[in-house]
Design an enzyme around this catalytic site. Structure first.
Site, short mmCIF file in Angstrom:
data_model
loop_
_atom_site.label_atom_id
_atom_site.label_comp_id
_atom_site.label_asym_id
_atom_site.label_seq_id
_atom_site.Cartn_x
_atom_site.Cartn_y
_atom_site.Cartn_z
N ASP A 32 -50.23 30.08 -92.80
CA ASP A 32 -51.59 29.53 -92.77
C ASP A 32 -51.74 28.46 -93.86
OD1 ASP A 32 -54.59 30.84 -91.70
OD2 ASP A 32 -54.56 29.32 -93.27
N THR A 35 -57.04 26.19 -95.05
CA THR A 35 -58.10 25.18 -95.05
C THR A 35 -59.37 25.90 -95.50
OG1 THR A 35 -58.84 25.69 -92.82
CG2 THR A 35 -57.05 24.07 -93.02
N ALA A 81 -53.52 28.97 -85.33
CA ALA A 81 -53.86 27.91 -86.28
C ALA A 81 -54.54 26.74 -85.57
CB ALA A 81 -52.61 27.41 -87.00
N GLU A 83 -58.08 23.67 -86.16
CA GLU A 83 -59.43 23.32 -86.59
C GLU A 83 -60.31 23.79 -85.43
OE1 GLU A 83 -60.60 22.10 -89.37
OE2 GLU A 83 -58.66 21.86 -90.32
N THR A 99 -53.93 18.77 -86.47
CA THR A 99 -53.49 20.18 -86.40
C THR A 99 -53.38 20.66 -84.95
OG1 THR A 99 -54.16 20.91 -88.58
CG2 THR A 99 -54.30 22.55 -86.83
N THR A 133 -59.22 28.12 -75.82
CA THR A 133 -60.66 28.34 -75.65
C THR A 133 -61.15 28.03 -74.23
OG1 THR A 133 -62.79 27.38 -76.34
CG2 THR A 133 -60.90 25.97 -76.59
N ASP A 134 -62.29 28.62 -73.88
CA ASP A 134 -62.91 28.29 -72.59
C ASP A 134 -63.51 26.88 -72.60
OD1 ASP A 134 -65.10 28.75 -74.28
OD2 ASP A 134 -66.04 30.26 -72.99
N GLU A 135 -63.66 26.29 -73.82
CA GLU A 135 -64.33 24.98 -73.90
C GLU A 135 -63.52 23.87 -73.24
OE1 GLU A 135 -66.31 24.19 -77.62
OE2 GLU A 135 -66.40 26.32 -78.09
N TYR A 159 -63.20 18.62 -80.46
CA TYR A 159 -62.53 19.92 -80.60
C TYR A 159 -61.90 20.35 -79.28
CZ TYR A 159 -62.08 25.01 -80.41
OH TYR A 159 -61.61 26.29 -80.19
N LYS A 163 -57.93 20.85 -78.12
CA LYS A 163 -57.38 22.12 -77.64
C LYS A 163 -56.80 21.94 -76.23
CE LYS A 163 -57.41 25.71 -79.30
NZ LYS A 163 -56.45 26.39 -80.22
N GLY A 293 -73.70 15.62 -77.20
CA GLY A 293 -72.79 16.07 -76.13
C GLY A 293 -72.74 17.57 -75.97
P1 NAD Z 1 -60.76 29.62 -87.89
O1 NAD Z 1 -61.21 28.22 -88.09
O2 NAD Z 1 -61.57 30.74 -88.42
O3 NAD Z 1 -59.29 29.80 -88.51
C1 NAD Z 1 -58.27 28.87 -88.33
C2 NAD Z 1 -57.16 29.23 -89.31
O4 NAD Z 1 -56.09 28.28 -89.10
C3 NAD Z 1 -57.57 29.13 -90.78
O5 NAD Z 1 -57.08 30.23 -91.49
C4 NAD Z 1 -56.91 27.83 -91.24
O6 NAD Z 1 -56.57 27.85 -92.62
C5 NAD Z 1 -55.67 27.80 -90.37
N1 NAD Z 1 -55.13 26.44 -90.18
C6 NAD Z 1 -55.83 25.31 -89.90
N2 NAD Z 1 -54.99 24.27 -89.81
C7 NAD Z 1 -53.74 24.76 -90.02
C8 NAD Z 1 -52.45 24.17 -90.03
N3 NAD Z 1 -52.28 22.87 -89.81
N4 NAD Z 1 -51.38 24.96 -90.27
C9 NAD Z 1 -51.55 26.28 -90.51
N5 NAD Z 1 -52.73 26.90 -90.52
C10 NAD Z 1 -53.83 26.14 -90.26
O7 NAD Z 1 -60.54 29.76 -86.32
P2 NAD Z 1 -60.70 31.04 -85.41
O8 NAD Z 1 -62.11 31.15 -84.99
O9 NAD Z 1 -60.04 32.20 -86.03
O10 NAD Z 1 -59.88 30.57 -84.13
C11 NAD Z 1 -58.51 30.89 -83.96
C12 NAD Z 1 -58.02 30.28 -82.67
O11 NAD Z 1 -58.78 30.74 -81.58
C13 NAD Z 1 -58.14 28.75 -82.66
O12 NAD Z 1 -56.99 28.23 -82.04
C14 NAD Z 1 -59.38 28.49 -81.81
O13 NAD Z 1 -59.29 27.26 -81.15
C15 NAD Z 1 -59.32 29.66 -80.84
N6 NAD Z 1 -60.63 30.08 -80.32
C16 NAD Z 1 -61.63 30.47 -81.18
C17 NAD Z 1 -62.85 30.88 -80.66
C18 NAD Z 1 -63.97 31.38 -81.54
O14 NAD Z 1 -65.04 31.73 -81.03
N7 NAD Z 1 -63.79 31.47 -82.86
C19 NAD Z 1 -63.06 30.89 -79.28
C20 NAD Z 1 -62.03 30.45 -78.46
C21 NAD Z 1 -60.81 30.07 -78.99
P1 TYD Z 2 -70.86 27.75 -82.38
O1 TYD Z 2 -70.93 29.10 -83.00
O2 TYD Z 2 -70.69 26.55 -83.26
O3 TYD Z 2 -69.71 27.82 -81.27
P2 TYD Z 2 -69.35 26.77 -80.08
O4 TYD Z 2 -69.96 25.45 -80.38
O5 TYD Z 2 -67.87 26.75 -80.16
O6 TYD Z 2 -69.88 27.39 -78.82
O7 TYD Z 2 -72.18 27.52 -81.55
C1 TYD Z 2 -72.58 28.45 -80.54
C2 TYD Z 2 -73.82 27.90 -79.89
O8 TYD Z 2 -74.89 27.91 -80.84
C3 TYD Z 2 -73.68 26.45 -79.46
O9 TYD Z 2 -74.40 26.26 -78.24
C4 TYD Z 2 -74.34 25.66 -80.58
C5 TYD Z 2 -75.42 26.61 -81.06
N1 TYD Z 2 -75.76 26.51 -82.49
C6 TYD Z 2 -77.10 26.39 -82.87
O10 TYD Z 2 -78.02 26.34 -82.04
N2 TYD Z 2 -77.37 26.29 -84.20
C7 TYD Z 2 -76.41 26.30 -85.17
O11 TYD Z 2 -76.74 26.19 -86.37
C8 TYD Z 2 -75.05 26.46 -84.76
C9 TYD Z 2 -73.94 26.50 -85.76
C10 TYD Z 2 -74.77 26.56 -83.40
#
Ligand code: NAD
Ligand code: TYD
Length: 352
Positions: A32, A35, A81, A83, A99, A133-135, A159, A163, A293
């Site tokens: 990791d 960041t 890993a 962003e 990344t 991600t589903d996005e 983002y 992905k 967007g």
């Molecule tokens: P997060 O941002 O909490 O954690 C990301 C981790 O990756 C951090 O620990 C960061 O230090 C590390 N990292 C970033 N750049 C790096 C690099 N270049 N090399 C090594 N480590 C690096 O993210 P998360 O929410 O835990 O998401 C994890 C994965 O799941 C991601 O790939 C994200 O796209 C995917 N995902 C997340 C969600 C969600 O709701 N959080 C939903 C769908 C998919």
């Molecule tokens: P977020 O948790 O940033 O996840 P994602 O954009 O990946 O879905 O946001 C979830 C939803 O909540 C999204 O529609 C944006 C909205 N949102 C707010 O309305 N206010 C906020 O302060 C944040 C961070 C998100």
């Protein structure tokens, strides 16, 4: 062993803790970059666990990744890993390209070279699990059916575009090189150790700190919410039994409008930690400028993973959010650790 990348982040950290909570499982090399989103305090309980080897480094560092693969000879890689925050990707997309796309490319190339050096069972059993991600599927209208694995990719934010690009690389490495991959595309996760820039932890902490609860636009955007523990069990299942080259949608069957999510959190907080003035936390809800967007609706059809691999989430939205709120109430030390200067700078930049 297995190599996990991004294992100090929200989902990766939960995955590492979950994996190692089973005394019988193999160890983890956790690569990791730490960041702003990576936090070693999440992994504090593993300090004396020799099965957890933490390596501070970048998935884009070819020399480091190759050395780790040669040294530890993992049987699988799970790539978390990335962003991961849409709002940050709007302010500064470059890191996302670096990344999520270039980093994943590097990881794939190092892993492919390593896999080519394996023989027999070790080669046959090797897996590269890409967490996505589903996005990547874009935005749905209110009446559209939920995303299936067959939906076209239509990413709308920097983002999700980054992905999507990484998913395409992973797919191509399977088709072109026969490299053994599986990909999971999941919905919005929530739960313990979630960095408070995302909606659910942000709202919990702002509520407790007497700050506004910012709702973008009209608050009617819909997300599917997946408890992080359920996501971890889905990844374990797909890693163990997923078919090579396949993608699996992972969701919680919990579609909610943002305003419903925020109201649910307020109701739970009203019950567990009432405001001193006796009013509801919902009074703090504030509508703010919409995200550029902003995708209107995401919904996941997770029937393939259930049909083919027998996985289903165990938490409902109500049980998962209650556990999450309770976790934030019980863990002030972890929160103190993440609410740093850089976090405050972000709040200033995003919410003025
Ligand atoms: P997060 O941002 O909490 O954690 C990301 C981790 O990756 C951090 O620990 C960061 O230090 C590390 N990292 C970033 N750049 C790096 C690099 N270049 N090399 C090594 N480590 C690096 O993210 P998360 O929410 O835990 O998401 C994890 C994965 O799941 C991601 O790939 C994200 O796209 C995917 N995902 C997340 C969600 C969600 O709701 N959080 C939903 C769908 C998919
Ligand atoms: P977020 O948790 O940033 O996840 P994602 O954009 O990946 O879905 O946001 C979830 C939803 O909540 C999204 O529609 C944006 C909205 N949102 C707010 O309305 N206010 C906020 O302060 C944040 C961070 C998100």
């Amino acid at each position: 062993m297995i190599l996990v990348t991004g294992g100090a982040g929200f989902i990766g950290g939960n995955f590492v803790l979950d994996w190692l909570s089973d005394a019988a499982t193999e160890g983890i090399i956790n690569l990791d970059k730490l960041t702003y989103a990576g936090n070693l305090e999440t992994l504090d309980s593993l300090k004396n666990d020799s099965r957890h080897i933490f390596v501070h480094g970048d998935i884009g560092d070819k020399e480091l990744v190759s050395k780790l693969l040669q040294e530890y000879k993992p049987r699988a890689i799970v790539n978390f890993a990335a962003e991961s925050h849409v709002d940050r990707s709007i302010h500064g997309p470059a890191e996302f390209v670096q990344t999520n796309i270039v980093g994943t490319f590097n990881l794939l190339e190092c892993a492919r070279e390593y896999w080519n050096s394996l023989e027999g069972v070790a080669k046959d059993k090797f897996r590269f699990h890409h967490v996505s991600t589903d996005e990547v599927y874009g935005s749905l209208t209110v009446t559209d059916p939920a995303f299936t694995e067959k939906n076209a990719y239509e990413p709308n934010s920097p983002y999700s575009a980054s992905k999507a690009a990484s998913d395409h690389l992973v797919r191509a490495w399977f088709h072109t090189y026969g490299f053994p991959v599986v990909t999971t595309n999941c919905s919005n996760n929530y739960g313990p150790y979630h960095f408070p820039e995302k909606l659910i932890p942000l709202v919990i902490l702002n509520a407790l700190n007497g700050k506004p609860l910012p709702i973008y636009g009209d608050g009617q955007q819909v997300r599917d919410w997946l408890y992080v523990g359920d996501h971890c069990s889905a990844i374990r299942k797909v890693l163990e039994a997923g078919k090579l080259g396949e993608t699996y949608n992972i969701g919680g069957w919990n579609e909610k409008a943002n305003i419903e999510v925020v109201n649910a959190i307020c109701r739970i907080l009203d019950e567990l930690k009432p405001r001193v003035d006796g009013k509801s936390y919902a009074e703090q809800i504030t509508y703010v400028k919409d995200r550029p967007g902003h995708d209107r609706r995401y919904a996941i059809d997770a029937s393939k993973v259930e049909r083919e691999l027998g996985w289903r989430p165990t938490e409902t939205f109500d049980t998962g959010v209650r556990k999450t709120v309770q976790w934030y109430l019980d863990n002030p030390v972890w929160i103190e650790g993440v609410v740093s200067g850089s976090y405050r700078d972000w709040l200033q930049k995003q919410y003025n």
